[in-house]
Design an enzyme around this catalytic site. Structure first.
Site, PDB file in Angstrom:
ATOM      1  CG  ASP A  32      -0.443  -6.864   6.206  1.00  0.00           C
ATOM      2  OD1 ASP A  32       0.431  -6.014   6.440  1.00  0.00           O
ATOM      3  OD2 ASP A  32      -1.456  -6.633   5.501  1.00  0.00           O
ATOM      4  CD  GLN A  96       5.285   5.169   7.924  1.00  0.00           C
ATOM      5  OE1 GLN A  96       6.261   5.834   7.568  1.00  0.00           O
ATOM      6  NE2 GLN A  96       4.971   4.965   9.186  1.00  0.00           N
ATOM      7  CG  HIS A 102       4.049  -1.255  10.405  1.00  0.00           C
ATOM      8  ND1 HIS A 102       3.688   0.079  10.448  1.00  0.00           N
ATOM      9  CD2 HIS A 102       3.976  -1.625   9.109  1.00  0.00           C
ATOM     10  CE1 HIS A 102       3.396   0.483   9.231  1.00  0.00           C
ATOM     11  NE2 HIS A 102       3.580  -0.539   8.395  1.00  0.00           N
TER      12      HIS A 102
HETATM   13  P1  AMP Z   1       2.624   0.244   5.473  1.00  0.00           P
HETATM   14  O1  AMP Z   1       1.932   0.500   4.152  1.00  0.00           O
HETATM   15  O2  AMP Z   1       4.082  -0.098   5.355  1.00  0.00           O
HETATM   16  O3  AMP Z   1       2.373   1.367   6.439  1.00  0.00           O
HETATM   17  O4  AMP Z   1       1.970  -1.063   6.047  1.00  0.00           O
HETATM   18  C1  AMP Z   1       0.727  -1.057   6.666  1.00  0.00           C
HETATM   19  C2  AMP Z   1       0.253  -2.473   6.652  1.00  0.00           C
HETATM   20  O5  AMP Z   1      -0.783  -2.608   7.610  1.00  0.00           O
HETATM   21  C3  AMP Z   1      -0.320  -2.926   5.309  1.00  0.00           C
HETATM   22  O6  AMP Z   1       0.387  -4.068   4.847  1.00  0.00           O
HETATM   23  C4  AMP Z   1      -1.782  -3.222   5.621  1.00  0.00           C
HETATM   24  O7  AMP Z   1      -2.287  -4.310   4.889  1.00  0.00           O
HETATM   25  C5  AMP Z   1      -1.719  -3.509   7.102  1.00  0.00           C
HETATM   26  N1  AMP Z   1      -2.948  -3.274   7.839  1.00  0.00           N
HETATM   27  C6  AMP Z   1      -3.752  -2.183   7.761  1.00  0.00           C
HETATM   28  N2  AMP Z   1      -4.795  -2.322   8.602  1.00  0.00           N
HETATM   29  C7  AMP Z   1      -4.639  -3.511   9.220  1.00  0.00           C
HETATM   30  C8  AMP Z   1      -5.377  -4.222  10.200  1.00  0.00           C
HETATM   31  N3  AMP Z   1      -6.529  -3.735  10.716  1.00  0.00           N
HETATM   32  N4  AMP Z   1      -4.941  -5.431  10.608  1.00  0.00           N
HETATM   33  C9  AMP Z   1      -3.794  -5.930  10.089  1.00  0.00           C
HETATM   34  N5  AMP Z   1      -3.042  -5.313   9.166  1.00  0.00           N
HETATM   35  C10 AMP Z   1      -3.455  -4.118   8.731  1.00  0.00           C
END
Ligand code: AMP
Length: 116
Positions: A32, A96, A102
């Protein structure tokens, strides 16, 4: 089925950067970008599914696979004995922000309950 507009489809297709730690024909796992614990990685199906609400009968094995991959990586990262949390957020009130399902895997520190 992938979407060029979807960040996690692009990461799975290596069209966007991420620290990928595992991949197979069904899913990818990567660190993440904003970790909320010493260990925080995501396990993501290659198939574009916007939220858990779009899961279909044929996705049952896929979801099981995500959990089994998460278990294996948690073992590799030495957090399985201590404990870890797996979370999938659905829609805005759950937090989300990326609309491609994910599995969050968080560990390496004690987790509180209830979650915020
Ligand atoms: P959610 O808020 O449950 O949809 O989780 C989305 C997650 O994706 C968050 O924890 C972000 O930090 C992570 N995230 C967003 N962009 C990226 C990226 N480019 N690479 C890795 N993680 C990411």
């Amino acid at each position: 089925m992938t979407s060029l507009n979807c960040l996690f489809c692009r990461i799975a297709a290596k069209k966007a950067a991420a620290r990928i730690i595992y991949e197979d024909e069904t899913c990818v796992a990567f660190e993440d970008i904003a970790p909320q614990a010493p260990v925080h990685f995501l396990v993501v199906p290659r198939k574009h599914i916007a939220t858990t609400l779009e899961l279909e009968d044929g996705d049952d094995a896929l979801i099981g696979h995500l959990f089994r991959v998460a278990n294996r990586i948690a073992g590799d990262k030495k957090i399985s004995g201590r404990g870890f949390r797996m979370v999938m957020n659905t829609n805005p009130e759950a937090g989300q922000s990326v609309y491609h399902i994910h599995l969050h895997v968080l560990g390496g520190r004690p987790m509180r309950w209830p979650p915020g």
